[in-house]
Design a protein around this motif. Structure first.
Motif, mmCIF file in Angstrom:
data_model
loop_
_atom_site.group_PDB
_atom_site.id
_atom_site.type_symbol
_atom_site.label_atom_id
_atom_site.label_comp_id
_atom_site.label_asym_id
_atom_site.label_seq_id
_atom_site.Cartn_x
_atom_site.Cartn_y
_atom_site.Cartn_z
ATOM 1 N N LEU A 59 0.821 -1.206 0.000
ATOM 2 C CA LEU A 59 0.000 0.000 0.000
ATOM 3 C C LEU A 59 0.853 1.253 0.000
ATOM 4 N N LEU A 60 1.965 1.233 0.729
ATOM 5 C CA LEU A 60 2.868 2.387 0.717
ATOM 6 C C LEU A 60 3.415 2.628 -0.686
ATOM 7 N N ALA A 61 3.774 1.559 -1.382
ATOM 8 C CA ALA A 61 4.301 1.704 -2.742
ATOM 9 C C ALA A 61 3.242 2.279 -3.675
ATOM 10 N N ILE A 62 2.000 1.844 -3.505
ATOM 11 C CA ILE A 62 0.904 2.364 -4.330
ATOM 12 C C ILE A 62 0.659 3.837 -4.011
ATOM 13 N N ASN A 63 0.609 4.165 -2.717
ATOM 14 C CA ASN A 63 0.443 5.570 -2.338
ATOM 15 C C ASN A 63 1.649 6.407 -2.772
ATOM 16 N N GLY A 64 2.820 5.776 -2.797
ATOM 17 C CA GLY A 64 3.997 6.478 -3.289
ATOM 18 C C GLY A 64 3.847 6.913 -4.732
ATOM 19 N N ARG A 65 3.153 6.095 -5.524
ATOM 20 C CA ARG A 65 2.881 6.474 -6.916
ATOM 21 C C ARG A 65 2.010 7.721 -6.957
ATOM 22 N N THR A 66 1.033 7.809 -6.062
ATOM 23 C CA THR A 66 0.186 9.006 -5.991
ATOM 24 C C THR A 66 1.024 10.230 -5.635
ATOM 25 N N GLY A 115 4.151 1.653 15.592
ATOM 26 C CA GLY A 115 5.499 1.192 15.853
ATOM 27 C C GLY A 115 6.282 0.823 14.609
ATOM 28 N N GLU A 116 5.592 0.694 13.464
ATOM 29 C CA GLU A 116 6.311 0.371 12.223
ATOM 30 C C GLU A 116 6.806 1.663 11.584
ATOM 31 N N PRO A 117 8.102 1.802 11.377
ATOM 32 C CA PRO A 117 8.638 3.071 10.866
ATOM 33 C C PRO A 117 8.296 3.301 9.393
ATOM 34 N N MET A 118 8.179 4.555 9.054
ATOM 35 C CA MET A 118 7.969 4.933 7.669
ATOM 36 C C MET A 118 9.270 4.742 6.890
ATOM 37 N N ARG A 123 9.074 8.710 3.095
ATOM 38 C CA ARG A 123 9.220 9.977 3.808
ATOM 39 C C ARG A 123 9.772 11.061 2.884
ATOM 40 N N GLU A 124 10.701 10.696 2.023
ATOM 41 C CA GLU A 124 11.273 11.666 1.082
ATOM 42 C C GLU A 124 10.219 12.183 0.104
ATOM 43 N N LYS A 125 9.306 11.320 -0.297
ATOM 44 C CA LYS A 125 8.235 11.755 -1.198
ATOM 45 C C LYS A 125 7.300 12.743 -0.505
ATOM 46 N N VAL A 126 6.957 12.447 0.746
ATOM 47 C CA VAL A 126 6.100 13.358 1.516
ATOM 48 C C VAL A 126 6.809 14.697 1.706
ATOM 49 N N GLU A 127 8.090 14.635 2.029
ATOM 50 C CA GLU A 127 8.855 15.871 2.245
ATOM 51 C C GLU A 127 9.008 16.684 0.960
ATOM 52 N N ALA A 128 8.958 16.014 -0.181
ATOM 53 C CA ALA A 128 9.018 16.739 -1.454
ATOM 54 C C ALA A 128 7.784 17.611 -1.641
ATOM 55 N N ILE A 129 6.613 17.080 -1.254
ATOM 56 C CA ILE A 129 5.376 17.871 -1.325
ATOM 57 C C ILE A 129 5.490 19.064 -0.383
ATOM 58 N N THR A 130 5.852 18.802 0.862
ATOM 59 C CA THR A 130 5.996 19.877 1.844
ATOM 60 C C THR A 130 7.036 20.887 1.384
ATOM 61 N N GLY A 131 8.099 20.377 0.758
ATOM 62 C CA GLY A 131 9.171 21.253 0.308
ATOM 63 C C GLY A 131 8.725 22.286 -0.700
ATOM 64 N N VAL A 132 7.796 21.920 -1.565
ATOM 65 C CA VAL A 132 7.266 22.886 -2.530
ATOM 66 C C VAL A 132 6.594 24.040 -1.784
ATOM 67 N N ILE A 133 5.779 23.689 -0.779
ATOM 68 C CA ILE A 133 5.060 24.723 -0.037
ATOM 69 C C ILE A 133 6.032 25.589 0.765
ATOM 70 N N VAL A 134 7.007 24.965 1.403
ATOM 71 C CA VAL A 134 8.016 25.726 2.154
ATOM 72 C C VAL A 134 8.721 26.706 1.233
ATOM 73 N N ARG A 135 9.109 26.227 0.069
ATOM 74 C CA ARG A 135 9.819 27.080 -0.908
ATOM 75 C C ARG A 135 8.973 28.281 -1.316
ATOM 76 N N GLU A 136 7.690 28.045 -1.589
ATOM 77 C CA GLU A 136 6.837 29.135 -2.056
ATOM 78 C C GLU A 136 6.469 30.089 -0.918
ATOM 79 N N ILE A 137 6.303 29.561 0.295
ATOM 80 C CA ILE A 137 6.063 30.432 1.451
ATOM 81 C C ILE A 137 7.293 31.303 1.702
ATOM 82 N N ALA A 138 8.480 30.702 1.637
ATOM 83 C CA ALA A 138 9.719 31.452 1.848
ATOM 84 C C ALA A 138 9.846 32.583 0.838
ATOM 85 N N ALA A 139 9.467 32.319 -0.396
ATOM 86 C CA ALA A 139 9.556 33.350 -1.439
ATOM 87 C C ALA A 139 8.549 34.464 -1.210
ATOM 88 N N ALA A 140 7.417 34.134 -0.564
ATOM 89 C CA ALA A 140 6.368 35.132 -0.339
ATOM 90 C C ALA A 140 6.617 35.968 0.910
#
Length: 198
Positions: A59-66, A115-118, A123-140
């Motif tokens: 399921l993580l791999a499938i959600n990773g595709r999303t 208890g099962e770690p991500m 985690r890198e994929k999730v952080e990539a999404i957050t990173g876009v928002i951080v980048r655009e907030i920083a620019a604003a």
């Protein structure tokens, strides 16, 4: 069904993720069936678990595709834009959720056992999404407040996500709100305005 060995492990992984993502996009997480995925690709369900180790990792791999599709959609929407980038990112957030409703909600419906770690790759994929928002907030933000971009981005991401989720599940319609994107943009602008004068 007899055992098959027609495909390599990487090929099997791609087949499973592709079919799993197709199915979860069509019927959603609650009606997702690993057995149906196995049936569609012509393998046993044991093969799926052998490739991924567990249902949860599949399921993580499938959600990773999303998540891959989502980051590509965000970056694609922002490519070449010189102004209005934060608004474009927020609109792209809503657009992706609407166009990939079942797959998008599956990102939040699925949870790993306590208890099962991500895995790092996820985690890198999730952080990539957050990173876009951080980048655009920083620019604003004014330069003097640039260090606040990460914490502010987390808060604003939660605000935008809440508006998006309420729009998809009908809560805003029930409340009589006709333009949830505009309201999300208002809240983001309100937050940024606090930093305009210094």
């Amino acid at each position: 069904m007899g055992r098959r060995s027609d495909h390599t492990r990487p090929e099997l992984r791609e087949m499973i993720v592709s079919e799993g993502h197709r199915q979860i996009s069509e019927v959603g997480f609650a009606r997702f069936s690993a057995r149906e995925v196995a049936k569609r690709i012509g393998y046993t369900i044991g093969t799926l678990y052998n490739v991924f180790g567990s249902y949860d990792q599949m399921l993580l791999a499938i959600n990773g595709r999303t998540l891959d599709l989502w980051i590509a959609a965000l970056e694609g929407r922002l490519e070449g834009l010189e102004t209005g980038r934060l608004e474009a990112a927020i609109r792209a957030y809503f657009t992706f959720a609407v166009e990939h409703r079942h797959a998008w909600t599956a990102l939040y419906d699925f949870r790993l056992p306590e208890g099962e770690p991500m895995p790092d790759y996820y985690r890198e994929k999730v952080e990539a999404i957050t990173g876009v928002i951080v980048r655009e907030i920083a620019a604003a933000l004014p330069e003097a407040h640039g260090e606040k971009a990460r914490s502010l981005a987390r808060s604003l991401l939660a605000t935008v996500h809440g508006h998006c989720f309420f729009a998809l599940n009908g809560t805003f319609a029930l409340l009589g709100e006709e333009d949830p994107i505009a309201r999300a943009l208002d809240r983001v602008e309100d937050a940024l305005a606090r930093y305009e004068d210094g």
